[in-house]
Design a protein around this motif. Structure first.
Motif: not given
Length: 183
Positions: A87-89, A93-95, A98
């Motif tokens: 979930d580094c972006g 995307y935020s996760t 996603e």
């Protein structure tokens, strides 16, 4: 010259080994490789040429000539539906969930590569490609990393499940056809 072409094919296999054993995030291998020669190499060059003509992109046509003149071409791709779950972006995307949902929404793709892609997996792909090119260099085989060959391979449905791919055409000759180019 047949023995030189055979040697190039052997180096292509060693390059595929280098790509396979290159370090990957979390130790999970998402790399696919394929070596093309003969009729498959001709089909790859034609797919590249067709893409260049359809989209009016001259460097695809130039690179298609290089692939056609090569002894072999190693294709290296990264599986699309994968993320390292950090979930580094980095993908935008935020996760990771996603990003994976967004991949499923873009069907069929409007671009040569499918995405979005996990930025860490793209780094893994880059390391694998670099390791393969290093192996060609160690064995004195002329080569060049080509985005265009990856696009051609994916357009043919090769490297199933991959969203991004590169090709590395290989040639043994007295003149490096991949860098001494006119366009």
């Amino acid at each position: 010259m047949a023995f030189e072409s055979e040697a190039v094919e052997m180096v292509a296999r060693l390059m595929a080994l280098s790509a396979r054993t290159a370090p990957k995030a979390r130790g999970i291998d998402v790399i696919k490789t394929m070596i093309v020669t003969g009729e498959e190499k001709t089909a790859l060059a034609e797919a590249m040429r067709e893409y260049g003509e359809k989209h009016n992109v001259g460097f695809f046509i130039r690179d298609a000539g290089n692939v056609a003149a090569s002894d072999a071409c190693l294709l290296i791709g990264s599986l699309l539906a994968d993320a390292v779950n950090l979930d580094c972006g980095g993908c935008g995307y935020s996760t990771c969930a996603e990003m994976l949902d967004a991949q499923r929404e873009i069907n069929p793709p409007a671009t040569p590569y499918r995405g979005p892609n996990c930025v860490v997996r793209m780094a893994d792909l880059g390391i694998a490609v670099g390791s393969a090119a290093k192996t060609a260099s160690i064995h004195n085989v002329d080569n060049r990393v080509m985005y265009t060959a990856g696009v051609g391979a994916l357009s043919l449905g090769w490297l199933e499940g991959c969203g991004v791919a590169y090709g590395i055409p290989l040639r043994a000759s007295g003149k490096d056809i991949f860098f001494d180019r006119t366009r």
